[in-house]
Design an enzyme around this catalytic site. Structure first.
Site, mmCIF file in Angstrom:
data_model
loop_
_atom_site.group_PDB
_atom_site.id
_atom_site.type_symbol
_atom_site.label_atom_id
_atom_site.label_comp_id
_atom_site.label_asym_id
_atom_site.label_seq_id
_atom_site.Cartn_x
_atom_site.Cartn_y
_atom_site.Cartn_z
ATOM 1 N N ASP A 188 0.878 -0.972 -0.153
ATOM 2 C CA ASP A 188 0.049 0.010 -0.015
ATOM 3 C C ASP A 188 1.234 1.407 0.092
ATOM 4 O O ASP A 188 2.031 1.089 0.724
ATOM 5 C CB ASP A 188 -0.730 0.151 1.295
ATOM 6 C CG ASP A 188 -1.755 1.279 0.941
ATOM 7 O OD1 ASP A 188 -2.576 1.154 0.544
ATOM 8 O OD2 ASP A 188 -1.664 2.206 1.948
ATOM 9 N N GLU A 272 -2.707 -1.458 -5.181
ATOM 10 C CA GLU A 272 -3.732 -0.552 -5.293
ATOM 11 C C GLU A 272 -3.768 -0.144 -6.740
ATOM 12 O O GLU A 272 -2.721 -0.018 -7.325
ATOM 13 C CB GLU A 272 -3.699 0.771 -4.453
ATOM 14 C CG GLU A 272 -4.799 0.865 -3.372
ATOM 15 C CD GLU A 272 -4.302 2.432 -2.612
ATOM 16 O OE1 GLU A 272 -5.052 3.089 -2.341
ATOM 17 O OE2 GLU A 272 -3.154 2.679 -2.457
ATOM 18 N N CYS A 325 -11.301 -3.329 7.837
ATOM 19 C CA CYS A 325 -10.563 -3.978 9.092
ATOM 20 C C CYS A 325 -9.866 -5.146 8.773
ATOM 21 O O CYS A 325 -10.489 -6.104 8.259
ATOM 22 C CB CYS A 325 -11.208 -4.084 10.343
ATOM 23 S SG CYS A 325 -10.566 -5.006 11.624
ATOM 24 N N CYS A 328 -11.201 -8.260 11.247
ATOM 25 C CA CYS A 328 -12.555 -8.884 11.030
ATOM 26 C C CYS A 328 -13.679 -8.610 9.813
ATOM 27 O O CYS A 328 -14.320 -9.370 9.431
ATOM 28 C CB CYS A 328 -13.377 -8.676 12.330
ATOM 29 S SG CYS A 328 -13.844 -6.704 12.313
ATOM 30 N N CYS A 344 -10.603 -0.623 15.351
ATOM 31 C CA CYS A 344 -11.671 -1.421 14.795
ATOM 32 C C CYS A 344 -12.751 -1.488 15.993
ATOM 33 O O CYS A 344 -12.253 -1.875 17.068
ATOM 34 C CB CYS A 344 -11.428 -2.461 14.423
ATOM 35 S SG CYS A 344 -12.992 -3.470 13.888
ATOM 36 N N CYS A 347 -13.850 -5.393 16.603
ATOM 37 C CA CYS A 347 -13.022 -6.443 17.108
ATOM 38 C C CYS A 347 -11.757 -5.960 17.916
ATOM 39 O O CYS A 347 -10.730 -6.505 18.470
ATOM 40 C CB CYS A 347 -12.373 -7.470 16.041
ATOM 41 S SG CYS A 347 -11.055 -6.448 14.932
ATOM 42 N N ASP A 354 -1.571 2.393 7.308
ATOM 43 C CA ASP A 354 -0.984 1.873 5.999
ATOM 44 C C ASP A 354 -0.990 0.328 6.032
ATOM 45 O O ASP A 354 -0.990 -0.355 5.010
ATOM 46 C CB ASP A 354 0.166 2.628 5.751
ATOM 47 C CG ASP A 354 0.201 4.124 5.455
ATOM 48 O OD1 ASP A 354 -0.841 4.566 5.055
ATOM 49 O OD2 ASP A 354 0.967 4.895 5.632
HETATM 50 ZN ZN LIG Z 1 -12.257 -5.467 13.025
#
Ligand SMILES: [Zn+2]
Length: 414
Positions: A188, A272, A325, A328, A344, A347, A354
């Protein structure tokens, strides 16, 4: 496989050869400007499109008149290739317009503002320590030419500050590589670093580059403080041009090292989309340079993966690599650019922004390995183009096309 590769050498021309180089570059620039003006007039007055061939015929008639006798002083390739470049510039313009991109119309080249360069075709040979060019003759190189091989298609000579370089486009037979069975890696584009890989490694802009950038600013100021047209201004301008050259070399060198390592040690590399990556605009100098670097990074990865037997995949344009994320799979509604750490709520994952994005890209690549083609394989063949991805999203044009848009034709570096 047959590939096109570029070999680039710094030249050590004699004083007479320097003059010849400058003359060729001058004629190439003149031909471009002349062709552009004739072409514009033909279009405005008669609605006629004059391509390189038509312009070349006209130029050959001019050559016979005493006023244009000086055209005989240089190889006929120099104006011819400049007119071909003009054709390409127009083609890029139209292609860009069709795709809704903002590509400018070809412009006039001002002496001293545009790089001195010209391209030669025909019989070009490489001997140990020497490049033999049509019309100019045997020019010594500053580097050994031992690694050279293949059939030369063309030679582009270019001046950078006070040095001349030649880039030979060569057709080379390269053995088909055995596919690399290696890990999947997502790369990334970082905001403070050049790029971040999903395994945690970072590709930093070389430290030397930062130092050089400070120097560059100082040199640029020094030029603007000198009186226009003065000897001191010319001296300061040369120092500035040398500084630019140094930065370019450092950047190119760092990129080559990074892309070679990536392509040699991973089975699948996921990046990307180029347009998404380029959307974050910033006026800072270092950032602008890194923008250039990102397109080049894509380009190098695309051809090096074919050389070494790995695969390059490009994530769909609207894949939420930063907002998802990596723990999860929850996708956030928004994530402002200033937020450096991904947290997140579902989770409790807390991760560098990055790195999270890079892991998401890698995850996409892992899925691809199992589920089959939902991503675009950059090096599967020449077809590229816009297709429909497995998840229903339209694929972006391939890097190959992007490259063709930027460079006019595909070129690979040694
Ligand atoms: Zn998560």
């Amino acid at each position: 496989m047959m590939i096109r590769q570029a070999f680039r050498y710094e030249l050590a021309p004699t004083a007479a050869q320097r003059v010849a180089f400058a003359n060729h570059a001058g004629v190439a620039r003149w031909a471009w400007n002349w062709g552009l003006s004739v072409r514009r007039k033909a279009w405005l007055r008669r609605g006629e499109t004059m391509n390189a061939m038509a312009l070349h015929r006209l130029l050959n008639r001019l050559k016979g008149t005493p006023r244009y006798r000086w055209l005989y002083e240089v190889s006929k390739c120099a104006p011819q290739e400049a007119l071909r470049d003009l054709d390409r510039a127009y083609a890029n313009y139209w292609r860009g317009r069709k795709a809704g991109r903002r590509v400018g119309l070809p412009r006039f080249k001002k002496r001293g503002r545009c790089p001195d360069r010209f391209r030669l075709t025909g019989v070009i040979r490489v001997e140990p320590g020497v490049v033999v060019l049509p019309r100019i003759g045997r020019v010594a190189t500053k580097e050994p030419t031992g690694k050279f091989g293949g059939r030369v298609l063309s030679a582009t000579c270019r001046r950078e500050a006070d040095r001349w370089y030649v880039a030979l486009t060569v057709e080379v037979e390269r053995p088909d590589p055995a596919p690399i069975i290696g890990p999947v890696v997502g790369v990334d584009r970082g905001i403070t670093r050049f790029a971040v890989c999903s395994d945690g490694t970072q590709i930093a802009s070389p430290r030397a580059l930062e130092r050089s950038l400070r120097k560059l600013r100082r040199r640029a100021r020094a030029v603007s403080r000198k009186r226009p047209g003065s000897r001191n201004r010319a001296k300061a301008a040369l120092a500035l041009a040398r500084c630019h050259r140094r930065i370019r070399n450092q950047r190119v060198d760092a990129l080559h090292k990074a892309t070679t390592t990536l392509a040699k040690s991973h089975g699948v590399i996921v990046v990307e989309d180029l347009h998404v990556a380029g959307m974050v605009r910033n006026r800072r100098l270092a950032r602008a340079i890194s923008d250039l670097g990102w397109a080049e990074f894509h380009r190098q990865l695309a051809y090096k993966t074919t050389w070494y037997g790995s695969r390059l995949l490009v994530a769909p344009r609207f894949y939420p690599s930063s907002k998802r994320c990596s723990g999860c799979g929850l996708v956030k509604a928004q994530l402002p650019l200033g937020v450096r750490v991904f947290c997140c709520q579902a989770c409790g994952l807390v991760l560098d922004r990055d790195l999270n994005a890079a892991r998401n890209l890698a995850w996409l690549g892992e899925g691809e390995r199992v589920a089959g083609s939902s991503l675009e394989t950059e090096n599967a063949g020449g077809e590229g183009g816009a297709g429909l991805a497995g998840n229903g999203l339209v694929e972006p044009p391939s890097v190959k096309q992007e490259r063709a848009r930027i460079h006019g034709h595909a070129l690979m570096d040694a």
